[in-house]
Design a protein around this motif. Structure first.
Motif: not given
Length: 250
Positions: A220-232
């Protein structure tokens, strides 16, 4: 010309070096490995950037005192008669100093009188590395008066290794260029250190589970970081993220 032990040593060196993925590790490994095959006193592995300029940060000096290294770089690098060979070539070659200049002529050069002679490294040989006519690097080995000049066997070994060395440096220069571009983009998009770690693994093709295992974080932490990377970065998929950081078109 070479014995079975020489060929085994060459194969062992190449097997070890082909797994290296960092230019600094390569230069630091090559020099002592070469010394196991070709006895020499000291030497250096110079690396050049994409513009053909000396890259001191990624170059490596082996068994050479810091003051001698500094003296060479600051006062004698530009006076080295090896530069004349570099300027006249555009493909990977081996060389021996005594083949470049006759013995008595060499003794009258400034670099010999003031640097090679006083430091008792009168004999030199090595490899000048090119790719697509661009200078990649120079491996230079020095010998003391006691060791004497480099032999035909030594030159044969360097000839066997030369194209492998050029290929390795070329590949690692490309990888370094990609990594530098990636790092610049990480800063541009304001990614945190953890997001940079996750992003690099995404770009390297790892799955979410593999990234979690590598970084020891939950899925879940990996997915959170990837979502943030996509957003930025303004992308919506892994493929687009890789395209952005690898400068590819989709």
């Amino acid at each position: 010309m070479l014995r079975e032990g020489d060929w085994l040593g060459i194969n062992q060196i190449l097997l070890s070096l082909y797994s290296v993925r960092d230019i600094n590790i390569l230069t630091q490994c090559v020099m002592p490995m070469l010394r196991s095959l070709i006895p020499y006193t000291s030497g250096y592995f110079l690396i050049y950037d994409m513009d053909g300029e000396l890259d001191v940060e990624h170059s490596y000096f082996y068994r050479m005192q810091e003051n001698v290294k500094k003296l060479y770089l600051e006062q004698y690098y530009g006076k080295d008669y090896l530069n004349g060979v570099v300027d006249l070539r555009s493909q990977t070659i081996t060389y021996r100093d005594t083949d470049i200049l006759e013995k008595e002529l060499r003794k009258h050069t400034e670099i010999y009188r003031e640097f090679f002679g006083p430091n008792d490294i009168p004999f030199g040989s090595g490899i000048i590395l090119y790719r697509d006519s661009k200078l990649l690097g120079i491996i230079n080995l020095f010998r003391s008066t006691a060791l004497g000049d480099f032999s035909e066997r030594d030159m044969y070994i360097l000839n066997v290794l030369k194209d492998h060395m050029a290929g390795m440096v070329g590949m690692l220069n490309d990888l370094l260029s990609v990594r530098n571009r990636e790092n610049d983009l990480y800063i541009q998009y304001g990614l945190s250190m953890r997001e940079q770690e996750v992003g690099k693994l995404v770009i390297d093709g790892l799955s979410n589970q593999e990234i979690g295992d590598r970084l020891k974080i939950s899925l879940s932490t990996v997915k959170k970081h990837i979502y943030s990377i996509f957003n930025k970065t303004g992308v919506e998929s892994r493929a687009r993220l890789i395209a952005v950081f690898r400068n590819d078109d989709l």
